[in-house]
Scaffold this motif. Sequence first.
Motif, PDB file in Angstrom:
ATOM      1  N   ASP A 121       0.810  -1.220   0.000  1.00  0.00           N
ATOM      2  CA  ASP A 121       0.000   0.000   0.000  1.00  0.00           C
ATOM      3  C   ASP A 121       0.843   1.270   0.000  1.00  0.00           C
ATOM      4  N   GLY A 122       2.168   1.151  -0.101  1.00  0.00           N
ATOM      5  CA  GLY A 122       3.038   2.312  -0.176  1.00  0.00           C
ATOM      6  C   GLY A 122       3.586   2.797   1.145  1.00  0.00           C
ATOM      7  N   THR A 123       3.120   2.235   2.252  1.00  0.00           N
ATOM      8  CA  THR A 123       3.624   2.650   3.554  1.00  0.00           C
ATOM      9  C   THR A 123       4.980   1.986   3.809  1.00  0.00           C
ATOM     10  N   PRO A 124       5.852   2.644   4.562  1.00  0.00           N
ATOM     11  CA  PRO A 124       7.155   2.028   4.835  1.00  0.00           C
ATOM     12  C   PRO A 124       7.010   0.794   5.724  1.00  0.00           C
ATOM     13  N   CYS A 125       7.897  -0.158   5.506  1.00  0.00           N
ATOM     14  CA  CYS A 125       7.900  -1.378   6.316  1.00  0.00           C
ATOM     15  C   CYS A 125       8.312  -1.038   7.751  1.00  0.00           C
ATOM     16  N   ALA A 126       7.842  -1.837   8.659  1.00  0.00           N
ATOM     17  CA  ALA A 126       8.192  -1.675  10.064  1.00  0.00           C
ATOM     18  C   ALA A 126       8.691  -3.014  10.580  1.00  0.00           C
ATOM     19  N   ASP A 127       9.317  -2.966  11.727  1.00  0.00           N
ATOM     20  CA  ASP A 127       9.713  -4.225  12.361  1.00  0.00           C
ATOM     21  C   ASP A 127       8.448  -4.974  12.731  1.00  0.00           C
ATOM     22  N   VAL A 128       8.321  -6.189  12.262  1.00  0.00           N
ATOM     23  CA  VAL A 128       7.108  -6.962  12.515  1.00  0.00           C
ATOM     24  C   VAL A 128       7.369  -8.187  13.364  1.00  0.00           C
ATOM     25  N   GLY A 129       8.601  -8.414  13.767  1.00  0.00           N
ATOM     26  CA  GLY A 129       8.878  -9.620  14.528  1.00  0.00           C
ATOM     27  C   GLY A 129      10.080  -9.474  15.429  1.00  0.00           C
ATOM     28  N   THR A 130      10.179 -10.432  16.335  1.00  0.00           N
ATOM     29  CA  THR A 130      11.324 -10.505  17.228  1.00  0.00           C
ATOM     30  C   THR A 130      11.783 -11.947  17.308  1.00  0.00           C
ATOM     31  N   VAL A 131      13.060 -12.120  17.528  1.00  0.00           N
ATOM     32  CA  VAL A 131      13.638 -13.448  17.693  1.00  0.00           C
ATOM     33  C   VAL A 131      14.589 -13.390  18.874  1.00  0.00           C
ATOM     34  N   GLY A 132      14.499 -14.374  19.734  1.00  0.00           N
ATOM     35  CA  GLY A 132      15.382 -14.415  20.890  1.00  0.00           C
ATOM     36  C   GLY A 132      15.532 -15.829  21.393  1.00  0.00           C
ATOM     37  N   PRO A 133      16.267 -15.992  22.475  1.00  0.00           N
ATOM     38  CA  PRO A 133      16.491 -17.339  22.996  1.00  0.00           C
ATOM     39  C   PRO A 133      15.207 -18.025  23.447  1.00  0.00           C
ATOM     40  N   GLY A 134      14.177 -17.256  23.814  1.00  0.00           N
ATOM     41  CA  GLY A 134      12.929 -17.849  24.277  1.00  0.00           C
ATOM     42  C   GLY A 134      11.942 -18.154  23.168  1.00  0.00           C
ATOM     43  N   GLY A 135      12.258 -17.785  21.932  1.00  0.00           N
ATOM     44  CA  GLY A 135      11.344 -18.049  20.828  1.00  0.00           C
ATOM     45  C   GLY A 135      11.291 -16.888  19.861  1.00  0.00           C
ATOM     46  N   ALA A 136      10.227 -16.853  19.087  1.00  0.00           N
ATOM     47  CA  ALA A 136      10.070 -15.821  18.072  1.00  0.00           C
ATOM     48  C   ALA A 136       8.605 -15.429  17.969  1.00  0.00           C
ATOM     49  N   THR A 137       8.377 -14.172  17.603  1.00  0.00           N
ATOM     50  CA  THR A 137       7.019 -13.697  17.364  1.00  0.00           C
ATOM     51  C   THR A 137       6.994 -12.904  16.075  1.00  0.00           C
ATOM     52  N   VAL A 138       5.838 -12.864  15.455  1.00  0.00           N
ATOM     53  CA  VAL A 138       5.633 -12.031  14.269  1.00  0.00           C
ATOM     54  C   VAL A 138       4.211 -11.488  14.326  1.00  0.00           C
ATOM     55  N   ASP A 139       4.054 -10.238  13.953  1.00  0.00           N
ATOM     56  CA  ASP A 139       2.738  -9.603  13.916  1.00  0.00           C
ATOM     57  C   ASP A 139       2.735  -8.628  12.757  1.00  0.00           C
ATOM     58  N   ILE A 140       2.148  -9.031  11.673  1.00  0.00           N
ATOM     59  CA  ILE A 140       2.060  -8.182  10.492  1.00  0.00           C
ATOM     60  C   ILE A 140       0.773  -7.372  10.612  1.00  0.00           C
ATOM     61  N   PRO A 141       0.874  -6.036  10.644  1.00  0.00           N
ATOM     62  CA  PRO A 141      -0.344  -5.232  10.807  1.00  0.00           C
ATOM     63  C   PRO A 141      -1.402  -5.583   9.763  1.00  0.00           C
ATOM     64  N   GLY A 142      -2.590  -5.926  10.247  1.00  0.00           N
ATOM     65  CA  GLY A 142      -3.673  -6.307   9.350  1.00  0.00           C
ATOM     66  C   GLY A 142      -3.508  -7.683   8.738  1.00  0.00           C
ATOM     67  N   GLY A 143      -2.483  -8.403   9.148  1.00  0.00           N
ATOM     68  CA  GLY A 143      -2.216  -9.718   8.574  1.00  0.00           C
ATOM     69  C   GLY A 143      -1.994 -10.757   9.638  1.00  0.00           C
ATOM     70  N   PRO A 144      -1.317 -11.826   9.275  1.00  0.00           N
ATOM     71  CA  PRO A 144      -1.125 -12.923  10.227  1.00  0.00           C
ATOM     72  C   PRO A 144      -0.221 -12.539  11.391  1.00  0.00           C
ATOM     73  N   GLU A 145      -0.409 -13.271  12.477  1.00  0.00           N
ATOM     74  CA  GLU A 145       0.459 -13.132  13.634  1.00  0.00           C
ATOM     75  C   GLU A 145       0.723 -14.518  14.189  1.00  0.00           C
ATOM     76  N   GLY A 146       1.867 -14.672  14.816  1.00  0.00           N
ATOM     77  CA  GLY A 146       2.195 -15.975  15.371  1.00  0.00           C
ATOM     78  C   GLY A 146       3.326 -15.882  16.367  1.00  0.00           C
ATOM     79  N   ALA A 147       3.514 -16.975  17.070  1.00  0.00           N
ATOM     80  CA  ALA A 147       4.584 -17.063  18.063  1.00  0.00           C
ATOM     81  C   ALA A 147       5.020 -18.516  18.175  1.00  0.00           C
ATOM     82  N   VAL A 148       6.280 -18.700  18.473  1.00  0.00           N
ATOM     83  CA  VAL A 148       6.814 -20.039  18.689  1.00  0.00           C
ATOM     84  C   VAL A 148       7.832 -19.954  19.820  1.00  0.00           C
ATOM     85  N   GLY A 149       7.832 -20.969  20.643  1.00  0.00           N
ATOM     86  CA  GLY A 149       8.755 -20.998  21.773  1.00  0.00           C
ATOM     87  C   GLY A 149       8.812 -22.383  22.360  1.00  0.00           C
TER      88      GLY A 149
END
Length: 120
Positions: free
Chosen positions: A40-68
Amino acid sequence: MIVKLTKTMPMLFTGAAAAAIAVAPISIADPPPPPCVNADGTPCADVGTVGPGGATVDIPGGPEGAVGPGGATVDIPGGPEAAVGPGGATGAVPGGPGGTAGPEGATGCIPNVGCATVAP
């Protein structure tokens, strides 16, 4: 005068060579990557994190998930949801089938058809 030029010429050539060597990495360096832009022309943003305890992702208006270590989850807006962990798994499609399975057995339902349970 000729004597002075012959003595300064090597210094001039040395200075020119040093400048050419100093500028060379800039001229052959890879160009910077293009900026990240969403569809849609908007700049990308950080949508996820990764660390020793797992990972998360949250795409605005889209899928989200977590694993650990405790399992994983996923949620797609208007679409399927699922979770899995040491105790079992569950999943559902809005308006569609859904089910759960674990050490105690499994159960599932299909709209307008019915539900079923299976013991271990």
